[in-house]
Write an enzyme that holds these catalytic residues in place. Structure first.
Site, PDB file in Angstrom:
ATOM      1  N   TYR A   1      30.316  40.356  24.068  1.00  0.00           N
ATOM      2  CA  TYR A   1      30.658  40.547  22.795  1.00  0.00           C
ATOM      3  C   TYR A   1      32.036  41.528  22.868  1.00  0.00           C
ATOM      4  O   TYR A   1      32.899  41.548  22.060  1.00  0.00           O
ATOM      5  CB  TYR A   1      29.772  41.072  21.864  1.00  0.00           C
ATOM      6  CG  TYR A   1      28.621  40.319  21.508  1.00  0.00           C
ATOM      7  CD1 TYR A   1      28.797  39.098  20.941  1.00  0.00           C
ATOM      8  CD2 TYR A   1      27.440  40.508  21.997  1.00  0.00           C
ATOM      9  CE1 TYR A   1      27.817  38.177  20.868  1.00  0.00           C
ATOM     10  CE2 TYR A   1      26.601  39.672  21.905  1.00  0.00           C
ATOM     11  CZ  TYR A   1      26.544  38.614  21.362  1.00  0.00           C
ATOM     12  OH  TYR A   1      25.504  37.552  21.256  1.00  0.00           O
TER      13      TYR A   1
ATOM     14  N   GLU B   1      20.327  42.441  16.642  1.00  0.00           N
ATOM     15  CA  GLU B   1      21.545  41.983  16.673  1.00  0.00           C
ATOM     16  C   GLU B   1      22.209  41.824  15.385  1.00  0.00           C
ATOM     17  O   GLU B   1      23.210  41.277  15.136  1.00  0.00           O
ATOM     18  CB  GLU B   1      21.295  40.460  17.263  1.00  0.00           C
ATOM     19  CG  GLU B   1      20.772  40.361  18.506  1.00  0.00           C
ATOM     20  CD  GLU B   1      20.300  38.877  18.937  1.00  0.00           C
ATOM     21  OE1 GLU B   1      21.288  38.176  19.576  1.00  0.00           O
ATOM     22  OE2 GLU B   1      19.333  38.539  18.653  1.00  0.00           O
TER      23      GLU B   1
ATOM     24  N   SER C   1      20.787  38.552  23.035  1.00  0.00           N
ATOM     25  CA  SER C   1      22.047  39.035  23.422  1.00  0.00           C
ATOM     26  C   SER C   1      21.732  40.040  24.477  1.00  0.00           C
ATOM     27  O   SER C   1      22.531  41.169  24.815  1.00  0.00           O
ATOM     28  CB  SER C   1      22.498  40.275  22.258  1.00  0.00           C
ATOM     29  OG  SER C   1      23.059  39.278  21.241  1.00  0.00           O
TER      30      SER C   1
ATOM     31  N   GLY D   1      25.297  32.682  18.262  1.00  0.00           N
ATOM     32  CA  GLY D   1      26.457  33.436  17.887  1.00  0.00           C
ATOM     33  C   GLY D   1      27.606  32.574  17.097  1.00  0.00           C
ATOM     34  O   GLY D   1      27.969  31.179  17.626  1.00  0.00           O
TER      35      GLY D   1
ATOM     36  N   ARG E   1      21.595  26.187  20.696  1.00  0.00           N
ATOM     37  CA  ARG E   1      22.242  26.145  22.143  1.00  0.00           C
ATOM     38  C   ARG E   1      21.352  26.378  23.294  1.00  0.00           C
ATOM     39  O   ARG E   1      20.413  27.459  22.951  1.00  0.00           O
ATOM     40  CB  ARG E   1      23.349  27.326  22.115  1.00  0.00           C
ATOM     41  CG  ARG E   1      24.388  27.317  22.950  1.00  0.00           C
ATOM     42  CD  ARG E   1      25.273  28.472  22.898  1.00  0.00           C
ATOM     43  NE  ARG E   1      24.714  29.349  23.749  1.00  0.00           N
ATOM     44  CZ  ARG E   1      24.369  30.772  23.586  1.00  0.00           C
ATOM     45  NH1 ARG E   1      24.826  31.293  22.394  1.00  0.00           N
ATOM     46  NH2 ARG E   1      23.649  31.490  24.188  1.00  0.00           N
TER      47      ARG E   1
ATOM     48  N   ASP F   1      20.651  27.844  27.083  1.00  0.00           N
ATOM     49  CA  ASP F   1      21.215  28.539  28.271  1.00  0.00           C
ATOM     50  C   ASP F   1      20.585  28.126  29.531  1.00  0.00           C
ATOM     51  O   ASP F   1      19.401  27.750  29.651  1.00  0.00           O
ATOM     52  CB  ASP F   1      20.965  30.075  28.156  1.00  0.00           C
ATOM     53  CG  ASP F   1      21.705  30.543  26.950  1.00  0.00           C
ATOM     54  OD1 ASP F   1      22.661  29.733  26.365  1.00  0.00           O
ATOM     55  OD2 ASP F   1      21.445  31.727  26.281  1.00  0.00           O
TER      56      ASP F   1
ATOM     57  N   ASN G   1      18.470  28.895  21.689  1.00  0.00           N
ATOM     58  CA  ASN G   1      18.857  29.685  20.558  1.00  0.00           C
ATOM     59  C   ASN G   1      19.045  28.987  19.643  1.00  0.00           C
ATOM     60  O   ASN G   1      19.714  27.998  19.292  1.00  0.00           O
ATOM     61  CB  ASN G   1      20.140  30.336  20.953  1.00  0.00           C
ATOM     62  CG  ASN G   1      20.252  31.203  22.130  1.00  0.00           C
ATOM     63  OD1 ASN G   1      19.579  32.169  22.171  1.00  0.00           O
ATOM     64  ND2 ASN G   1      20.647  30.688  23.433  1.00  0.00           N
TER      65      ASN G   1
ATOM     66  N   GLU H   1      16.455  29.423  27.822  1.00  0.00           N
ATOM     67  CA  GLU H   1      16.142  29.527  26.491  1.00  0.00           C
ATOM     68  C   GLU H   1      16.839  28.662  25.778  1.00  0.00           C
ATOM     69  O   GLU H   1      17.918  28.256  25.874  1.00  0.00           O
ATOM     70  CB  GLU H   1      16.241  31.203  26.223  1.00  0.00           C
ATOM     71  CG  GLU H   1      17.768  31.567  26.118  1.00  0.00           C
ATOM     72  CD  GLU H   1      18.109  32.673  25.371  1.00  0.00           C
ATOM     73  OE1 GLU H   1      17.379  32.924  24.372  1.00  0.00           O
ATOM     74  OE2 GLU H   1      19.219  33.154  25.258  1.00  0.00           O
TER      75      GLU H   1
END
Ligand SMILES: Nc1ncnc2c1ncn2[C@@H]1O[C@H](COP(=O)(O)OP(=O)(O)O)[C@@H](O)[C@H]1O
Ligand SMILES: [Mg+2]
Length: 314
Positions: free
Chosen positions: A217, A17, A145, A280, A256, A258, A276, A274
């Site tokens: 992205y 990433e 990602s 990002g 964060r 998900d 994070n 998951e």
């Protein structure tokens, strides 16, 4: 304003990433400088850790993603050098980078997550799809990602073995998870411990439900709805379970979670995918979007996260 002294922004790094992290880091750097902070980039891929030791940074903002950035390793270096850093500590980072360890912890804590099976090279793939009750998602345990992730509708032509081989390019440890066909949400969280709080939920509507690397992205046809247009009571319930999922891992600073919403006759059931711990921070990114819905602009968010930089072992 607080005087943070000389601040390092860790960006780039050597994970898959890297490119995203460069975008995140540049955005963070610009925001800090815009607020008069003495901020400097540091790329652990291009620069030696001895330079980090001599940098004179009073604290650092970690804008690295994935391995050697989000997995506890750089956090361990910073602990050793006694440089306070943003986000989760060594332990929570190392747990959250591994989706399967995280899921096991969540199950133990009664937090809902899609059913899964670990896959080995010599696994009999046929029963896996059957056990999981239909289509599955095959994932490496530790990438981000959407790299190495394949959705498999059925194993009629050995599709699982192909998906397994693809995921194995990124991690020797791979698992298959029940594919949840439903709405996708994400929950940004700030703070830690008893002070951890969820920001407004975001709903992600990707073309044909494929929220992949390109859609994340580089394309503009994914819709992001914030606050997510869902029943307020359900939204609150999801936010609560996400904060619990974050704190049970020991995350702090920011993160964060998900989430997929599985439609059921008795109402939508949130299933957590998951956590994070270094999400990002690009122009397209989700945590800044959620912060905006709370009246916090990008620089406010960056400063808030930076102000909570700390060491785990004091
Ligand atoms: N069990 C699942 N059911 C449906 N979609 C999934 C599932 N797992 C992952 N996805 C899709 O793949 C994307 C990436 O998966 P995720 O587990 O969040 O890994 P990462 O973001 O680290 O690549 C999710 O945002 C979602 O769109
Ligand atoms: Mg994800």
């Amino acid at each position: 304003m607080t005087d943070f002294g000389r601040v390092g922004v860790l960006l780039g790094g050597r994970s898959s990433e890297r490119e995203i992290s460069l975008m995140s880091g540049r955005a963070v750097l610009e925001a800090l400088r815009g607020r008069g902070i003495d901020a400097h980039p540091f790329d652990p891929y291009l620069q030696s850790l001895t330079e980090l030791e001599r940098s004179g940074f009073k604290r650092v903002f970690i804008a690295l993603h994935g391995r050697f950035g989000e997995d506890g390793t750089i956090q361990g270096v910073l602990e050793t050098l006694r440089i306070p850093y943003t986000g989760s500590g060594v332990q929570a980072s190392a747990v959250a980078i591994d989706k399967l360890v995280t899921k096991r912890l969540w199950v133990w804590a009664g937090i809902p997550t899609p059913a899964w099976r670990e896959l080995e090279a010599d696994s009999d793939f046929d029963p896996v799809a059957r056990d999981l009750g239909g289509p599955v998602v095959v994932k490496p345990r530790t990438e981000g990602s959407t790299i190495g992730i394949t959705k498999v509708a059925s194993n009629a032509r050995g599709e699982l073995a192909h998906a397994f081989t693809e995921a194995r390019r990124y991690d020797s440890r791979v698992f298959a998870e029940e594919l949840v066909v439903g709405r996708e949400l994400t929950c940004a969280i700030l703070g830690g411990g008893a002070g951890a709080e969820a920001l407004p939920l975001i709903e992600i509507r990707a073309p044909e439900g494929n929220y992949d690397y390109q859609n994340k992205y580089f394309k503009d046809d994914t819709q992001y709805l914030c606050p997510a247009p869902i029943d307020p009571a359900l939204a609150q319930r999801i936010q609560r379970v996400c904060v619990q999922a974050y704190t049970v891992v020991g995350a702090r600073g920011w993160g964060r979670v998900d989430v997929m919403l599985k439609p059921r006759p008795d109402g939508d059931q949130p299933l957590l995918l998951e956590l994070n711990t270094s999400p990002g921070m690009t122009g397209h990114s989700l945590v800044p979007m959620a912060a905006r819905a709370r009246g916090m602009d990008f620089a406010d968010l960056v400063l808030r996260i930076l102000s909570e930089a700390t060491l785990e072992v004091t």
